[in-house]
Design a protein around this motif. Structure first.
Motif, PDB file in Angstrom:
ATOM      1  N   LEU A   1       0.833  -1.195   0.000  1.00  0.00           N
ATOM      2  CA  LEU A   1       0.000   0.000   0.000  1.00  0.00           C
ATOM      3  C   LEU A   1       0.872   1.252   0.000  1.00  0.00           C
TER       4      LEU A   1
ATOM      5  N   LEU B   1      -2.600   0.662  -4.348  1.00  0.00           N
ATOM      6  CA  LEU B   1      -2.214  -0.682  -3.980  1.00  0.00           C
ATOM      7  C   LEU B   1      -1.339  -1.252  -5.088  1.00  0.00           C
TER       8      LEU B   1
ATOM      9  N   ALA C   1      -0.455  -3.917  -6.731  1.00  0.00           N
ATOM     10  CA  ALA C   1      -1.053  -5.248  -6.759  1.00  0.00           C
ATOM     11  C   ALA C   1      -0.034  -6.326  -7.121  1.00  0.00           C
TER      12      ALA C   1
ATOM     13  N   ALA D   1       1.271  -6.363  -2.920  1.00  0.00           N
ATOM     14  CA  ALA D   1       0.082  -6.793  -2.194  1.00  0.00           C
ATOM     15  C   ALA D   1      -0.304  -8.226  -2.514  1.00  0.00           C
TER      16      ALA D   1
ATOM     17  N   TRP E   1      -2.805 -10.020   0.098  1.00  0.00           N
ATOM     18  CA  TRP E   1      -3.746  -8.918   0.253  1.00  0.00           C
ATOM     19  C   TRP E   1      -3.994  -8.536   1.714  1.00  0.00           C
TER      20      TRP E   1
ATOM     21  N   ALA F   1      -2.574  -5.126   3.229  1.00  0.00           N
ATOM     22  CA  ALA F   1      -3.080  -3.953   2.512  1.00  0.00           C
ATOM     23  C   ALA F   1      -4.554  -3.725   2.812  1.00  0.00           C
TER      24      ALA F   1
ATOM     25  N   VAL G   1      -6.348  -0.425   4.679  1.00  0.00           N
ATOM     26  CA  VAL G   1      -7.459   0.345   4.113  1.00  0.00           C
ATOM     27  C   VAL G   1      -8.640   0.343   5.073  1.00  0.00           C
TER      28      VAL G   1
ATOM     29  N   VAL H   1      -9.685   3.250  -3.746  1.00  0.00           N
ATOM     30  CA  VAL H   1      -8.536   2.357  -3.857  1.00  0.00           C
ATOM     31  C   VAL H   1      -8.115   2.324  -5.317  1.00  0.00           C
TER      32      VAL H   1
ATOM     33  N   LEU I   1      -5.729   0.425  -7.981  1.00  0.00           N
ATOM     34  CA  LEU I   1      -4.933  -0.770  -8.245  1.00  0.00           C
ATOM     35  C   LEU I   1      -3.898  -0.437  -9.310  1.00  0.00           C
TER      36      LEU I   1
END
Length: 348
Positions: free
Chosen positions: A106, A116, A118, A141, A146, A149, A153, A162, A164
């Motif tokens: 993040l 994020l 990803a 992430a 995940w 992260a 959030v 958010v 990505l």
């Protein structure tokens, strides 16, 4: 807790986009041979290719002009000798990502939204990429499942959006994307989802039934920010991908980078904006180059950039003119280039 993906998604069959991904060109010699440039002194760099390997889908190569060493698409992906120069003012972290990392992939720079990372994977390695030196192995992430992260959030009610990014979030399989968005779905203060992706441009095969089904099922307004720098990056396959993405209800924007030898003319910029709009994509940002090590040869001086943007605004209607901006580490948002001038020392 992140719920498990539905059983049918646990072991998806190989798909067309994944095959195209695997078949990407990774050898600069092969790329030049495909374009009839093997006998020309193009000036590519083995050292640069080792540090940041070539990767480019064959469909993107097919859009390059055969026999033209100055092709604007080739210039974006070929590792060249200029990358080996050490230039003052160009660093490994040009936009302050390191200071904004919060763990688990993040990055929190701007009020109300968090990015994020990803995945570190991408279908194309753009030579000007501001994250070409990012420590993806330590801060992705997807690699962390995940959990961290999503927890970060969830713990911050000021985060309403958010984003990505990566790498490229659409590098992930559909079931991984579903795992993430199912976890985010349970966070009441998340109101919007944004995707920053180059795949629909360089690998339009990625926009398939599985991806579109995932997008259709999302509970938030979705904005997809694609990345094209030149009109020649669009072709009928890309147009079809853009139409399919729009049909999900997503808003489509394009962000480009002003690049020496790629789009540093009014004609090239106007063509890009008009061609993108014809495909259903509105111009969003035109970024002044982020000063990442290895990319100095792409820089357009600020004064020239402002003149180009003024000429573009005089030629096109306002809705087709992207905002000309620079990212300055520590600032609360992108800075209009006129306001940013003088706040970063020029490269020598």
């Amino acid at each position: 807790m992140i719920p498990a993906a539905p059983a049918p998604l646990q072991h998806p069959a190989p798909r067309r986009w994944q095959a195209a991904w695997r078949e990407a060109v990774r050898d600069p010699r092969e790329l030049l041979a495909m374009l009839g440039l093997e006998s020309l002194a193009v000036g590519w760099s083995e050292a640069a290719a080792r540090q940041f390997p070539l990767r480019v889908p064959r469909g993107f190569v097919a859009r390059m002009r055969h026999g033209d060493p100055a092709d604007p698409l080739l210039r974006q992906v070929l590792p060249v000798l200029e990358e080996d120069r050490l230039v003052p003012g160009f660093s490994l972290d040009a936009v302050g990502d390191g200071a904004a990392r919060r763990g688990g992939g993040l990055i929190h720079k701007y009020r109300g939204r968090a990015l994020l990372v990803a995945t570190g994977s991408c279908a194309v390695h753009c030579r000007y990429c501001f994250r070409r030196h990012y420590p993806y192995a330590d801060d992705s992430a997807a690699a962390a499942g995940w959990h961290e992260a999503v927890a970060l959030v969830a713990a911050d009610p000021s985060l309403h959006e958010v984003i990505l990014s990566g790498g490229d979030p659409l590098s992930l399989a559909d079931h991984k994307l579903t795992e993430l968005t199912e976890a985010l779905r349970g966070i009441p203060h998340v109101r919007r989802l944004r995707l920053h992706t180059r795949l629909p441009i360089v690998l339009p095969e990625r926009v398939d039934a599985g991806l579109l089904g995932w997008l259709h099922g999302l509970p938030w307004p979705v904005t997809i920010v694609v990345h094209a720098n030149h009109a020649n990056e669009f072709d009928p396959a890309v147009d079809a991908a853009m139409a399919a993405l729009r049909a999900t209800g997503a808003s489509l924007l394009n962000q480009a980078v002003l690049l020496r030898g790629v789009n540093d003319s009014v004609d090239a910029l106007a063509d890009l904006c008009e061609r993108g709009h014809a495909a259903g994509v509105l111009p969003y940002y035109l970024h002044q180059l982020d000063r990442v090590a290895g990319a100095a040869h792409f820089e357009v001086p600020d004064g020239e950039a402002l003149s180009l943007h003024a000429a573009l605004a005089a030629r096109l209607p306002g809705y087709l003119v992207p905002r000309l901006v620079r990212e300055i580490a520590g600032e609360p948002g992108k800075t209009p280039l006129q306001a940013a001038i003088g706040r970063i020392a020029p490269a020598e």
